[in-house]
Design a protein around this motif. Sequence first.
Motif, mmCIF file in Angstrom:
data_model
loop_
_atom_site.group_PDB
_atom_site.id
_atom_site.type_symbol
_atom_site.label_atom_id
_atom_site.label_comp_id
_atom_site.label_asym_id
_atom_site.label_seq_id
_atom_site.Cartn_x
_atom_site.Cartn_y
_atom_site.Cartn_z
ATOM 1 N N VAL A 82 0.839 -1.200 0.000
ATOM 2 C CA VAL A 82 0.000 0.000 0.000
ATOM 3 C C VAL A 82 0.875 1.251 0.000
ATOM 4 N N LEU A 83 0.463 2.239 -0.797
ATOM 5 C CA LEU A 83 1.206 3.495 -0.885
ATOM 6 C C LEU A 83 0.295 4.657 -0.511
ATOM 7 N N ASP A 84 0.747 5.501 0.437
ATOM 8 C CA ASP A 84 0.001 6.702 0.818
ATOM 9 C C ASP A 84 0.781 7.925 0.345
ATOM 10 N N LEU A 85 0.210 8.665 -0.607
ATOM 11 C CA LEU A 85 0.910 9.817 -1.191
ATOM 12 C C LEU A 85 0.544 11.106 -0.459
ATOM 13 N N GLY A 86 1.548 11.835 0.005
ATOM 14 C CA GLY A 86 1.303 13.075 0.749
ATOM 15 C C GLY A 86 0.815 12.745 2.142
ATOM 16 N N THR A 87 1.595 11.965 2.844
ATOM 17 C CA THR A 87 1.133 11.340 4.098
ATOM 18 C C THR A 87 1.007 12.305 5.272
ATOM 19 N N GLY A 88 1.741 13.424 5.261
ATOM 20 C CA GLY A 88 1.628 14.411 6.359
ATOM 21 C C GLY A 88 2.028 13.816 7.691
ATOM 22 N N THR A 89 1.085 13.792 8.647
ATOM 23 C CA THR A 89 1.348 13.186 9.967
ATOM 24 C C THR A 89 1.510 11.665 9.870
ATOM 25 N N GLY A 90 1.137 11.101 8.717
ATOM 26 C CA GLY A 90 1.154 9.649 8.552
ATOM 27 C C GLY A 90 -0.211 9.036 8.848
ATOM 28 N N ALA A 91 -1.213 9.895 9.061
ATOM 29 C CA ALA A 91 -2.517 9.453 9.559
ATOM 30 C C ALA A 91 -3.101 8.246 8.805
ATOM 31 N N ILE A 92 -3.224 8.377 7.482
ATOM 32 C CA ILE A 92 -3.896 7.315 6.717
ATOM 33 C C ILE A 92 -3.060 6.030 6.756
ATOM 34 N N ALA A 93 -1.762 6.181 6.497
ATOM 35 C CA ALA A 93 -0.873 5.018 6.468
ATOM 36 C C ALA A 93 -0.879 4.292 7.819
ATOM 37 N N LEU A 94 -0.841 5.056 8.898
ATOM 38 C CA LEU A 94 -0.789 4.449 10.234
ATOM 39 C C LEU A 94 -2.122 3.791 10.592
ATOM 40 N N ALA A 95 -3.220 4.436 10.199
ATOM 41 C CA ALA A 95 -4.531 3.842 10.476
ATOM 42 C C ALA A 95 -4.647 2.495 9.745
ATOM 43 N N LEU A 96 -4.209 2.451 8.480
ATOM 44 C CA LEU A 96 -4.296 1.201 7.711
ATOM 45 C C LEU A 96 -3.389 0.130 8.331
ATOM 46 N N ALA A 97 -2.180 0.534 8.717
ATOM 47 C CA ALA A 97 -1.253 -0.433 9.311
ATOM 48 C C ALA A 97 -1.798 -0.963 10.642
#
Length: 286
Positions: free
Chosen positions: A113-128
């Motif tokens: 999975v790739l999160d583009l423009g992650t900022g705080t990492g919110a989306i990537a961390l929620a998915l993980a």
Amino acid sequence: MNIADALRWARVALSAGESPQADAEVLLTWVLGRNRAYLRAFDDLQLSDTQWLQYQTAVERRQCGEPVAYIMGVREFWSLPLRVEPSTLIPRPDTETLVEVALLQLSATQARVLDLGTGTGAIALALASERPGWQVTGVDRLPEAVALARKNAMSLQLNVAFLLSHWYAQVTGAFDLIVSNPPYIDSNDPHLLQGDVRFEPHSALVAADQGLADITCIVDHAPGYLTDGGWILLEHGWQQAESVQLLLRQKGFSSVQSWQDLGGNDRVTGGRWCGEQSVVAGAGSS
Ligand code: GLN
């Protein structure tokens, strides 16, 4: 100065704002390291001089319009406490819609999975946090954001790789899912002059071409980074669903559709990449 007095003072100080009572309380819970129930139960408890001073400073910052999340340096997203800094967007409940849709569309236990423009990492961390078997990568063009996202991953003990990259520039490999909450607000949108957004980085909010420039760039290059059958899911403005659907269809994506946020606005649009054949098929069936 006890809790009740401090709250009374803050409510008056913040009375011109949007939510004096809630802001007064949440800032005091932060200073004291206690929850709201504690404030109510012990409202005659004295604040120490340091606590009172810290509270006054926080309330004065809020009086000047600064977002509560930047003052506290933390915001909850998907029940994860995330550190936030003024170099990144403050994670919003609307973006939880994107997380929900991603979990719904991709049922595999193993995925890239790739999160583009992650900022705080919110989306990537929620998915993980929801799918420990997924290999999640988050990228951002700002070193401050990458550093912050890494700190968040570390304190939440979540395994996400964060890289410095302007969209796909430093990305290699193929992904089963690409997600992004890119900038999508038009520079003339009056909403930019109100509330928290005034303090957030423009680069995370505003995009050219009626807010569609970054979304277009992400869609245009996505096929080079998706596996066959891979999904792209993008957050966008409430009036942009049709334009984003069109971009995806023109590029050759199938199963193109939009999903609504809790406010009932179209907020996420996505599609599936089924290889180059679908482009040919799509081009023939106008
Ligand atoms: N949804 C946010 C807002 O309207 C903007 C987030 C973004 O541009 N990605 O304030």
